[in-house]
Design a protein around this motif. Structure first.
Motif, PDB file in Angstrom:
ATOM      1  N   GLU A  83      -2.159  -4.734   1.858  1.00 13.41           N
ATOM      2  CA  GLU A  83      -3.078  -3.706   1.367  1.00 13.41           C
ATOM      3  C   GLU A  83      -3.504  -2.724   2.462  1.00 13.41           C
ATOM      4  OE1 GLU A  83      -3.724  -3.258  -1.690  1.00 13.41           O
ATOM      5  OE2 GLU A  83      -3.041  -5.142  -2.585  1.00 13.41           O
TER       6      GLU A  83
ATOM      7  N   PHE B  90       0.827  -1.208   0.000  1.00 10.98           N
ATOM      8  CA  PHE B  90       0.000   0.000   0.000  1.00 10.98           C
ATOM      9  C   PHE B  90       0.863   1.260   0.000  1.00 10.98           C
ATOM     10  CE2 PHE B  90      -2.066   3.238   2.824  1.00 10.98           C
ATOM     11  CZ  PHE B  90      -2.922   3.739   1.860  1.00 10.98           C
TER      12      PHE B  90
ATOM     13  N   ARG C 100      -8.485   1.928   5.604  1.00 13.63           N
ATOM     14  CA  ARG C 100      -7.187   1.295   5.315  1.00 13.63           C
ATOM     15  C   ARG C 100      -6.449   0.933   6.604  1.00 13.63           C
ATOM     16  NH1 ARG C 100      -4.939  -0.491   0.258  1.00 13.63           N
ATOM     17  NH2 ARG C 100      -5.800   0.831  -1.397  1.00 13.63           N
TER      18      ARG C 100
END
Length: 315
Positions: free
Chosen positions: A278, A241, A266
Motif C-alpha cells: 500500500e 498502490f 504514502r
C-alpha cells in the motif's frame, strides 16, 4: 580524462572522491550522510521528509558523527522552507543541494552566508538558469532516477553531454548510477562527479525500513515506472498502490482522483514503515543491478574498484 588528484567537485566540496549521496526522503538521515562523508564522499541529509526539529537533530548528530564535509538536500516544494533554511544557517551547515524549484530563490542568500550551493535539474535549459543564478554546481538528473523526476524523460546518457555543452559550472551526473563503470561513463560524457541515490538506499546505514531495503535488492528490470506526470512525475515500484494509480489512468486522467488515491504519507508508509503493497516505493531503474544490502564502506570499495578497473576498449 578524470584524475583523482585534479577534480572540480572534490576541490569544491573539499572531499576525497567526487561521489555525492542523494538526499533521498526517508533514507538520508544522519547515519547514512555521516557514513558517506567518512568514506570520502559527500553525504547529504534529506530534509524533504523531516519536520524542522527533526532536521536540526539530524544535523547535530551528523556533526558529532563526522568531521568531514556534509550537506543538506532541500526540495523547494515542501512547506516550512524558510524555517528549514534558517536551521541550516543556524547549525553552520556549509553545503546545500536544492531541487524542485527555482534556483534563484535561495542561492544568493546562502552564498552570502558562505555556503556552497548545488541545484538539481533535468534539462540543459534549467541548467543554464542555474548558472545564471550563480550556483556552485549543477546536478543533471536523467529519466532513470528514482523519486521525483523531470517531465522531459531525457536519459542520463543524452542529458549529461548536452548540459556539458551549455554550461561551464561544475557538473554532477545523477540517475542510473550504481556501479563504478557507470560512474566512469558519466565522467567520460562530461560530468565532474556523480550523485548516487538507489545504491545508497540499499545500505545498512540508510534510515529506510529493512523490508524496503530487501525489496530493492530483489527488483528486476522493468519493475519501476514513471507515473503521476499530472501532479509531480515520480518513478516507483509497480506494487499494489502503483496498480491502483494505473487503473485510474485507464478510467481517464482525472487529477482530483489521482490526488485522492495518492493521499498523504504514502511514501512514508512504504519506504519508512515498510508497507510494500500500500506504500509508495520510490527507486531508480538501476535497482535491477543492486543484489544485496551492504554497509556504506563496502559500497565505496566496490565503486572505486570498478571505476579503476574499467577501461575503454580500442576498436
Amino acid at each position: 580524462m578524470y584524475s583523482e588528484e585534479q577534480n572540480k567537485i572534490t576541490k569544491l566540496f573539499e572531499i576525497q572522491y567526487p561521489i555525492i549521496q542523494g538526499g533521498m526522503i526517508w533514507h538520508s538521515g544522519w547515519r547514512l550522510a555521516s557514513a558517506v562523508s567518512n568514506c570520502g564522499g559527500l553525504g547529504l541529509i534529506g530534509a524533504g521528509s523531516m519536520y524542522p526539529d527533526i532536521l536540526r537533530e539530524n544535523i547535530q548528530k551528523c556533526k558529532a558523527a563526522t568531521d568531514k564535509p556534509f550537506g543538506v538536500n532541500v526540495p523547494m516544494l515542501y512547506p516550512n522552507l524558510e524555517e528549514i533554511i534558517n536551521i541550516i544557517l543556524e547549525e553552520g551547515v556549509k553545503i546545500v543541494f536544492t531541487s524542485a524549484g527555482n534556483p534563484k530563490t535561495y542561492t544568493e542568500t546562502l552564498k552570502k552566508e558562505g555556503l556552497k550551493v548545488a541545484h538539481v535539474v533535468s534539462s540543459a535549459k534549467f541548467a543554464l538558469k542555474c548558472e545564471e543564478a550563480g550556483v556552485d554546481a549543477v546536478v543533471a538528473e536523467g529519466f532513470e532516477a528514482g523519486g521525483h523526476n523531470g517531465r522531459e524523460e531525457t536519459t542520463t546518457f543524452c542529458l549529461i553531454p548536452n548540459v556539458r555543452k551549455h554550461i561551464s559550472t561544475p557538473l554532477i551526473a545523477a540517475g542510473g548510477i550504481a556501479l563504478g563503470s557507470q560512474m566512469k561513463a558519466a565522467m567520460i560524457l562530461g560530468a565532474d562527479g556523480v550523485q548516487i541515490g538507489s545504491r545508497f538506499a540499499a545500505t545498512e546505514e540508510a534510515s529506510a525500513h529493512d523490508n524496503w531495503k530487501q525489496k530493492i535488492a530483489e527488483l528486476r528490470e522493468g519493475d519501476t515506472q514513471l507515473t503521476l506526470k499530472e501532479l509531480a512525475p515520480v518513478r516507483m515500484v509497480k506494487n499494489k498502490f502503483f496498480q491502483e494509480i494505473d487503473q485510474l489512468y485507464e478510467n481517464g486522467r482525472n487529477v482530483e482522483n489521482l490526488k485522492a488515491t495518492l493521499g498523504r504519507a504514502r511514501a512514508k508508509r512504504g519506504m519508512f514503515e515498510g508497507d510494500l503493497e500500500e506504500g509508495e516505493l520510490e527507486i531508480g531503474q538501476v535497482s535491477s543491478l543492486i543484489e544485496e544490502v551492504l554497509p556504506v564502506q563496502k559500497v565505496f570499495e566496490n565503486l572505486l574498484k570498478e571505476f579503476r578497473e574499467t577501461e575503454c576498449p580500442d576498436f
